[in-house]
Design an enzyme around this catalytic site. Structure first.
Site, short mmCIF file in Angstrom:
data_model
loop_
_atom_site.label_atom_id
_atom_site.label_comp_id
_atom_site.label_asym_id
_atom_site.label_seq_id
_atom_site.Cartn_x
_atom_site.Cartn_y
_atom_site.Cartn_z
N ASP A 1 0.87 -1.17 0.00
CA ASP A 1 0.00 0.00 0.00
C ASP A 1 0.91 1.23 0.00
O ASP A 1 1.91 1.24 0.72
CB ASP A 1 -0.89 -0.01 1.24
CG ASP A 1 -1.68 1.27 1.37
OD1 ASP A 1 -2.50 1.54 0.48
OD2 ASP A 1 -1.45 2.00 2.36
N ASP B 1 -6.57 -1.32 5.12
CA ASP B 1 -5.75 -2.37 4.52
C ASP B 1 -6.06 -3.75 5.09
O ASP B 1 -5.54 -4.75 4.58
CB ASP B 1 -4.26 -2.07 4.73
CG ASP B 1 -3.82 -0.78 4.06
OD1 ASP B 1 -4.32 -0.50 2.95
OD2 ASP B 1 -3.00 -0.06 4.64
#
Length: 782
Positions: A443, A672
């Site tokens: 990410d 996430d």
């Protein structure tokens, strides 16, 4: 004490009406892989037990109860362990017993010393033979020396062997008991049938020395195993016993000392220079530096000022500070770290389950081989005593001690040293899978970048006041915790623009798109270019400027206002300004990317930003090599789907296709968590505190305790090294038996040599695992 823990499960977990309960229980008396198998079977048969895992290296069991009366279930579990021939014990009492001493000597060493004193005279004639001296003790003295060793020091083998027979299984103790009893019985028989005055060769030294060597090997093994738990003991030692409580908070300067267990959330404690922080909290007065190396692996002290969070167990620097307690007990970061490490060390790796299956049939097979050895030597003309000694050697060298220790010893050492450097490995399965990772997906925000975007450009539409635009945007974002919202508020504060927190009404966050609400009566929307397209907003003259800012790597948002429509036309959105945000790469991120690529890994960056901004950041990070991939404009809810797609893609290197990718996902926030759970190995960077970091830690298989991308390569490296140690240990454990059993059956090994080799096998396996303690993660050059 026995540990009772509420654990989540697929059947309901924390949200079930009857949450599962995990019981951590110490088990005394286990010696080999067969013991593990028998205890697990006994535990899984108990009512209410949904799962049970037994670890030989930690001499403990984790039992998961599906519900019911916990007290009754605990009693049944303890009874089952005792009926199986082992001793249920509290985990902390086992540690205390291990450290108990008598007259300055470790108490568990005393049986070994007694065995050495009694066996040494029996070995003396063997030593004399090497120098041409023929010393022989009278038979009655040999009997008096060997019998206490056989039946007093060796009583543990008889007890455990008897329980194994009752359960129609076998274990190490059964092999030792049968083998040494055969040697002692043969010697007693030869002595009894000898003529008066006849000097016969007896084998008392074989039975006594084998038992002594086995006891010595188990003691050395226990000492080595305790070294694998040094990480846990070091973490426990971080927690101070007392705290300086300020009863009236910061208004009172006098502190009273109280036990840490008495602290409550909201209390204010004073931490003096050089002391450890008693609990997780927030600095409310003073400034200092904190040494968090034992928790995060970060070598440099971290500055702490008013408003900064501190972690219980970290070491205070040169300043005295007052800290408001935020979390205590099991909710503290230190407690969660200890829990994660303990769970990982107690868990069973997939390869260990295969070892357990082998161990379940190993002892019966060895008994059959020993019987055939006895009959084979007798059939070819050897005397009964010679045939029996060869069979005894087979029984002794075949003890599966090393087999049971090969995997857990390596896992304990690997997870322990990783924790010391800020890498928390949640379970053994993650450790075993991580070494196979060929794709690492990051990410972007907060993982590869600082995660603190700054408002760099405010481009107002023609006729719109820039300061008014910024004030309106700040009012709209005043209640948001989004990084871009904080950037807007910081920019407004830096320009001394007053923002009334109640200036915006009906504020709504649109997931993955932006925020809308009413400011001074006007309906405003602040969000991504894609959302503006969905709303039908035409940027007009601002369009070219937006594309230019994106090409330069900025994240561009649009502040638009809605113009009410009439009966003939629908409401329209008109752009007021462009807001361009920029982030900076983390220190060391580019080096971490280069290091992972040097390992042959495929790298992917996943970002919610527009493609131009994502590509520009990827270029700054060096993620522009062939094979690297940038996936932009990904909504938070779609990250898990991206990970699943990466896993399902077939390898295409060199034109070959076939097989799936093993994907590690690295993220840092609550958004996430689904992607971390979907990956083969999820890695959460816990550089922030609060619910966001909590969710990421629980969803991830590996938690990186500081926001350093270099830890990704370190986590994969310790995984590879640990798996390598597991394979080495299993090889040597099997090699000892594969080579030793035929040599003993063919008469090349005496029972004494076989006993020494068996003891050496266990010690060598644990010692090999302990080499992992020297591991250090790769560091970036300053």
């Amino acid at each position: 004490m026995n540990t009772l823990t509420t654990v989540p499960s697929e059947s309901g977990g924390l949200f079930s009406s009857v949450p599962p309960i995990r019981i951590d229980l110490g088990i005394g008396g286990m010696t080999c892989a067969s013991c593990v198998t028998r205890v697990e079977k006994a535990l899984k048969k108990q009512p209410g037990v949904s799962d049970a895992t037994v670890n030989l290296a930690t001499e403990s069991a984790q039992v998961v109860l599906g519900g019911g009366d916990t007290a009754e279930s605990l009693a049944r579990i303890k009874r089952a362990v005792r009926d199986a021939g082992y001793e249920p014990r509290a985990l902390d009492s086992m540690d205390a017993d291990a450290e108990a001493r008598w007259m300055g000597l470790p108490r568990d060493l005393l049986p070994v010393l007694a065995g050495v004193l009694l066996s040494a005279p029996l070995v003396l004639p063997m030593v004399g033979d090497l120098f041409g001296r023929h010393w022989m003790l009278p038979a009655w003295i040999q009997f008096m020396l060997a019998t206490p060793v056989q039946f007093v020091l060796g009583a543990r083998f008889y007890r455990a062997g008897w329980h194994a027979l009752k359960a129609f299984t076998g274990n190490m103790e059964l092999l030792v008991a049968i083998g040494t009893t055969a040697a002692w019985t043969l010697s007693t028989w030869l002595w009894w049938r000898a003529e008066a005055g006849e000097m016969v060769h007896l084998y008392y030294e074989a039975s006594a020395v084998v038992i002594t060597l086995v006891l010595l090997g188990k003691w050395l093994e226990a000492r080595a195993k305790r070294q694998t738990t040094t990480a846990i003991r070091a973490l426990h030692a971080l927690r101070p016993e007392n705290a300086h409580l300020l009863p009236d908070g910061v208004r009172r300067t006098e502190a009273i000392d109280v036990a840490v267990d008495e602290l409550l959330p909201g209390d204010v404690v004073r931490v003096l220079p050089g002391e450890r922080f008693a609990a997780d909290g927030t600095v409310v007065q003073g400034h200092t530096q904190a040494d968090e190396s034992m928790l995060t692996g970060e070598a440099m002290p971290v500055p702490k000022d008013v408003g900064d969070g501190v972690t219980g167990g970290s070491l205070n620097g040169e300043g005295a500070v007052d800290v408001r307690v935020r979390a205590i007990g099991a909710q503290s970061v230190l407690a969660r770290i200890i829990g994660l490490v303990q769970d990982a060390q107690a868990a069973k790796a997939p390869v260990q389950r295969l070892v357990d299956q082998v161990a379940a049939v190993f002892v019966p097979v060895v008994l059959v081989i020993a019987l055939f050895t006895l009959l084979g030597w007798w059939w070819v003309g050897a005397s009964l005593e010679e045939a029996l000694l060869h069979a005894v050697a087979v029984l002794v060298i075949a003890c599966p001690c090393a087999l049971g220790l090969a995997t857990p010893a390596a896992i304990m050492a690997g997870t322990g040293v990783a924790a010391r450097h800020g890498i928390l490995i949640k379970d053994a399965q993650a450790l075993e899978i991580a070494h196979k990772v060929d794709t690492v997906a990051f990410d972007k925000t907060g993982t590869l970048t600082e995660g603190h975007p700054r408002l760099q450009v405010v481009e107002a539409a023609e006729g719109v006041d820039e300061m008014a635009v910024l004030q309106a945007a700040a009012a709209l974002q005043a209640q948001s915790a989004h990084p871009l919202a904080r950037a807007v508020l910081e920019a407004a504060a830096s320009r001394a623009i007053g923002v009334a927190t109640d200036a915006a009404q009906d504020v709504q966050a649109v997931s993955g798109r932006g925020t809308q609400g009413r400011v001074n009566g006007a309906l405003l929307a602040l969000g991504s270019l894609r959302w503006m397209q969905e709303l039908g907003t035409s940027l007009g003259p601002l369009d070219a400027r937006a594309r230019a800012l994106q090409a330069a790597g900025a994240t561009v948002s649009v502040l638009a206002s809605q113009t009410p429509g009439d009966a003939a036309a629908a409401a329209q959105w008109s752009p007021l300004a462009l807001l361009a945000f920029g982030d900076e790469p983390k220190a060391g991120a580019a080096e971490a990317i280069a290091g992972l690529r040097a390992q042959g890994l495929r790298l992917v960056m996943v970002s919610g930003d527009n493609r131009g901004a994502a590509q520009a950041m990827a270029a700054r990070l060096g993620m522009n090599a062939p094979g690297d991939e940038v996936i932009a404009e990904v909504l938070p809810g779609d990250k898990a789907a991206v990970v699943r797609r990466l896993k399902s893609r077939t390898h295409d290197a060199g034109g070959e296709r076939g097989g799936l990718h093993t994907v590690a996902m690295v993220g840092d926030g609550v958004n996430d968590a689904p992607a971390l759970a979907a990956a083969d190995v999820g890695m959460a960077m816990s550089h922030s505190e609060g619910a966001s970091a909590d969710v990421a830690m629980h969803a991830a298989a590996i938690t990186l305790m500081r926001g350093d991308p270099m830890l990704v390569a370190a986590a994969l490296d310790i995984s590879r090294r640990t798996v390598r140690k597991i394979r080495q240990n299993l090889f040597w454990a099997f090699a000892y038996n594969v080579a030793g059993i035929p040599l003993a059956a063919l008469g090349y090994l005496s029972p004494v040599v076989a006993g020494a080799a068996m003891a050496l096998s266990s010690v060598s396996v644990v010692s090999n695992a302990l080499l992992l303690k020297r591991w250090k993660p790769p560091v970036r050059p300053d």
